[in-house]
Write a protein that holds these residues in place. Sequence first.
Motif, PDB file in Angstrom:
ATOM      1  N   VAL A   1      -6.464  -1.390  -6.840  1.00 26.09           N
ATOM      2  CA  VAL A   1      -7.609  -1.618  -5.958  1.00 26.09           C
ATOM      3  C   VAL A   1      -7.363  -0.824  -4.686  1.00 26.09           C
ATOM      4  CG1 VAL A   1      -8.830  -3.383  -4.613  1.00 26.09           C
ATOM      5  CG2 VAL A   1      -8.031  -3.910  -6.894  1.00 26.09           C
ATOM      6  N   ALA A   2      -8.435  -0.276  -4.098  1.00 29.24           N
ATOM      7  CA  ALA A   2      -8.295   0.426  -2.831  1.00 29.24           C
ATOM      8  C   ALA A   2      -7.821  -0.554  -1.761  1.00 29.24           C
ATOM      9  CB  ALA A   2      -9.621   1.048  -2.425  1.00 29.24           C
ATOM     10  N   CYS A   3      -6.989  -0.077  -0.855  1.00 26.53           N
ATOM     11  CA  CYS A   3      -6.436  -0.933   0.192  1.00 26.53           C
ATOM     12  C   CYS A   3      -7.554  -1.358   1.146  1.00 26.53           C
ATOM     13  CB  CYS A   3      -5.355  -0.184   0.957  1.00 26.53           C
ATOM     14  SG  CYS A   3      -4.635  -1.140   2.292  1.00 26.53           S
ATOM     15  N   PRO A   4      -7.734  -2.661   1.370  1.00 29.01           N
ATOM     16  CA  PRO A   4      -8.803  -3.098   2.273  1.00 29.01           C
ATOM     17  C   PRO A   4      -8.497  -2.783   3.732  1.00 29.01           C
ATOM     18  CG  PRO A   4      -7.557  -4.985   1.464  1.00 29.01           C
ATOM     19  CD  PRO A   4      -7.036  -3.784   0.747  1.00 29.01           C
ATOM     20  N   THR A   5      -7.229  -2.531   4.066  1.00 27.83           N
ATOM     21  CA  THR A   5      -6.856  -2.260   5.455  1.00 27.83           C
ATOM     22  C   THR A   5      -7.097  -0.805   5.834  1.00 27.83           C
ATOM     23  OG1 THR A   5      -5.144  -3.936   5.225  1.00 27.83           O
ATOM     24  CG2 THR A   5      -5.004  -2.507   7.141  1.00 27.83           C
ATOM     25  N   CYS A   6      -6.544   0.126   5.032  1.00 26.97           N
ATOM     26  CA  CYS A   6      -6.662   1.545   5.386  1.00 26.97           C
ATOM     27  C   CYS A   6      -7.705   2.283   4.556  1.00 26.97           C
ATOM     28  CB  CYS A   6      -5.307   2.236   5.259  1.00 26.97           C
ATOM     29  SG  CYS A   6      -4.693   2.357   3.576  1.00 26.97           S
TER      30      CYS A   6
ATOM     31  N   CYS B   1       0.851  -1.189   0.000  1.00 28.61           N
ATOM     32  CA  CYS B   1       0.000   0.000   0.000  1.00 28.61           C
ATOM     33  C   CYS B   1       0.890   1.243   0.000  1.00 28.61           C
ATOM     34  CB  CYS B   1      -0.904  -0.027   1.232  1.00 28.61           C
ATOM     35  SG  CYS B   1      -1.969   1.416   1.365  1.00 28.61           S
ATOM     36  N   GLN B   2       0.467   2.298  -0.709  1.00 23.00           N
ATOM     37  CA  GLN B   2       1.274   3.523  -0.790  1.00 23.00           C
ATOM     38  C   GLN B   2       1.204   4.336   0.494  1.00 23.00           C
ATOM     39  OE1 GLN B   2      -0.062   5.597  -4.263  1.00 23.00           O
ATOM     40  NE2 GLN B   2       1.215   4.378  -5.631  1.00 23.00           N
ATOM     41  N   ASN B   3       0.216   4.082   1.345  1.00 20.66           N
ATOM     42  CA  ASN B   3       0.099   4.787   2.613  1.00 20.66           C
ATOM     43  C   ASN B   3       1.290   4.396   3.494  1.00 20.66           C
ATOM     44  OD1 ASN B   3      -0.661   6.000   4.973  1.00 20.66           O
ATOM     45  ND2 ASN B   3      -2.563   4.857   5.209  1.00 20.66           N
ATOM     46  N   ARG B   4       2.079   5.368   3.923  1.00 21.29           N
ATOM     47  CA  ARG B   4       3.295   5.068   4.694  1.00 21.29           C
ATOM     48  C   ARG B   4       2.981   4.419   6.029  1.00 21.29           C
ATOM     49  NH1 ARG B   4       7.973   8.947   3.065  1.00 21.29           N
ATOM     50  NH2 ARG B   4       7.223   9.577   1.029  1.00 21.29           N
ATOM     51  N   ALA B   5       1.826   4.703   6.592  1.00 19.95           N
ATOM     52  CA  ALA B   5       1.457   4.115   7.874  1.00 19.95           C
ATOM     53  C   ALA B   5       0.944   2.686   7.722  1.00 19.95           C
ATOM     54  CB  ALA B   5       0.395   4.965   8.552  1.00 19.95           C
ATOM     55  N   CYS B   6       0.498   2.318   6.524  1.00 21.30           N
ATOM     56  CA  CYS B   6      -0.136   1.008   6.306  1.00 21.30           C
ATOM     57  C   CYS B   6       0.865  -0.014   5.762  1.00 21.30           C
ATOM     58  CB  CYS B   6      -1.323   1.160   5.356  1.00 21.30           C
ATOM     59  SG  CYS B   6      -2.176  -0.370   4.995  1.00 21.30           S
ATOM     60  N   ARG B   7       1.293   0.159   4.502  1.00 17.35           N
ATOM     61  CA  ARG B   7       2.240  -0.738   3.821  1.00 17.35           C
ATOM     62  C   ARG B   7       1.813  -2.201   3.785  1.00 17.35           C
ATOM     63  NH1 ARG B   7       4.861   2.270   0.450  1.00 17.35           N
ATOM     64  NH2 ARG B   7       6.097   3.882   1.404  1.00 17.35           N
TER      65      ARG B   7
END
Length: 60
Positions: free
Chosen positions: A43-48, A30-36
């Motif tokens: 596809v949208a990240c299912p976690t964040c 995931c591109q979100n630095r907090a998620c990864r």
Amino acid sequence: MAVPKRKMSRSNTRHRRAQWKATPVQLVPCQNRACRQPKPQHVACPTCGQYDGRQVVEPA
């Protein structure tokens, strides 16, 4: 329209179908630095719930 002259044998049919392989889903971080977390591409990240740096869905 073309029509087969003879029935294809079970052996030939199975031999041909043996080549139908599904490719596994490619996972990218995931591109979100907090998620990864690993997620499918495009596809949208299912976690964040982020996609392309934007919040698009509520996180699960």
